[in-house]
Design a protein around this motif. Structure first.
Motif, short mmCIF file in Angstrom:
data_model
loop_
_atom_site.label_atom_id
_atom_site.label_comp_id
_atom_site.label_asym_id
_atom_site.label_seq_id
_atom_site.Cartn_x
_atom_site.Cartn_y
_atom_site.Cartn_z
N LEU A 143 10.72 -9.03 9.19
CA LEU A 143 10.00 -8.49 8.05
C LEU A 143 9.06 -9.60 7.60
O LEU A 143 9.46 -10.77 7.56
CB LEU A 143 10.95 -8.10 6.92
N PRO B 175 6.90 -10.48 4.44
CA PRO B 175 6.45 -10.18 3.08
C PRO B 175 4.98 -10.57 2.88
O PRO B 175 4.45 -11.44 3.58
CB PRO B 175 7.35 -11.05 2.20
N HIS C 40 9.67 -15.49 6.23
CA HIS C 40 9.93 -14.16 6.78
C HIS C 40 11.43 -13.89 6.73
O HIS C 40 12.21 -14.79 6.42
CB HIS C 40 9.44 -14.09 8.23
N ALA D 31 10.62 3.33 5.08
CA ALA D 31 10.18 2.26 4.18
C ALA D 31 11.19 2.11 3.05
O ALA D 31 11.89 3.07 2.69
CB ALA D 31 8.80 2.57 3.63
N LEU E 132 17.49 -1.16 5.79
CA LEU E 132 17.37 -2.42 6.52
C LEU E 132 18.51 -2.56 7.53
O LEU E 132 18.29 -2.95 8.68
CB LEU E 132 17.35 -3.60 5.55
N CYS F 68 9.93 -6.75 -3.02
CA CYS F 68 9.19 -6.82 -1.76
C CYS F 68 9.19 -5.44 -1.09
O CYS F 68 10.20 -5.02 -0.54
CB CYS F 68 9.89 -7.86 -0.87
N VAL G 106 8.79 -2.91 1.77
CA VAL G 106 8.86 -3.06 3.23
C VAL G 106 8.36 -1.75 3.84
O VAL G 106 9.02 -0.72 3.74
CB VAL G 106 10.29 -3.38 3.70
N GLU G 107 7.18 -1.83 4.46
CA GLU G 107 6.56 -0.66 5.06
C GLU G 107 6.32 -0.82 6.56
O GLU G 107 5.90 0.13 7.22
CB GLU G 107 5.25 -0.36 4.34
N PHE H 21 7.62 -3.41 10.26
CA PHE H 21 8.34 -4.53 10.84
C PHE H 21 7.48 -5.09 11.95
O PHE H 21 6.55 -4.42 12.42
CB PHE H 21 9.76 -4.16 11.28
N SER I 73 2.80 -4.90 14.93
CA SER I 73 3.59 -4.33 13.84
C SER I 73 3.83 -2.85 14.09
O SER I 73 3.10 -2.20 14.84
CB SER I 73 2.88 -4.53 12.50
#
Length: 177
Positions: A14, A16, A45, A73, A101, A148, A150-151, A153, A172
């Motif tokens: 991930l 950020p 990361h 996400a 996650l 944060c 997360v959309e 990886f 990505s």
């Protein structure tokens, strides 16, 4: 004479945004002072799966696995500072790992077995390494949460130089909204 195939040191992570990475760097600098070597902001990361030395064929297989991931996400709240004495590392982590996650890491691990990758035996612990070579004991503590989103990886390459390590984002994958 056959030469071994060239490899790249790769991992899924991930990544950020710059603002979150800068806030994490400020937390580390404020708390640690000169007690350890802070990770450069641009390198911060959260590793999902470490692949290690990877051939082009293994990389292609890993990318094909990532193409099949059906993750969603989610929001990650980084709110806990901790210390692992053995590697002398200070980290920033969520108090609880979000279920999306955990599922993302499980999907990657499961798919990557077809590429010859052996998942780690120990349970996944989401964290962002803030500093290495930290001198002395560092007590765990809560910090103001860093929210944060997360959309995506990422597949990342680690390149070592005499002055340190550089992480290069190679590709990505989006997570469903």
């Amino acid at each position: 004479m056959n030469r071994p195939p060239e490899t790249q040191r790769l991992f899924f992570a991930l990544w950020p945004g710059a603002e979150i990475r800068e806030q994490a760097t400020q937390i580390a600098q404020r708390m640690l002072g000169k007690r350890g070597k802070c990770v450069r902001s641009e390198n911060l990361h959260l590793t999902l799966v470490f692949l290690g030395s990877t051939t082009e064929q293994q990389r292609a297989c890993a990318e094909a696995v990532a193409d099949t991931i059906e993750g969603t996400a989610f929001a990650l709240r980084l709110e806990q500072i901790g210390y692992w004495s053995r590697p002398r590392v200070v980290w920033l982590a969520p108090r609880e790992t979000p279920q999306p996650l955990i599922e993302l890491v499980q999907q990657l691990n499961q798919g990557l077995t077809a590429c010859g990758y052996q998942p780690e035996a120990r349970p996944y612990r989401a964290h962002m390494t803030l500093a290495r070579k930290v001198a002395g004991y560092f007590p765990a503590r809560e910090v103001a949460p860093l929210a944060c989103p997360v959309e995506h990886f990422y597949l990342v390459r680690s390149v070592s130089y005499p002055g340190g390590v550089e992480y290069q984002v190679l590709r990505s994958w989006p997570l469903a909204q």
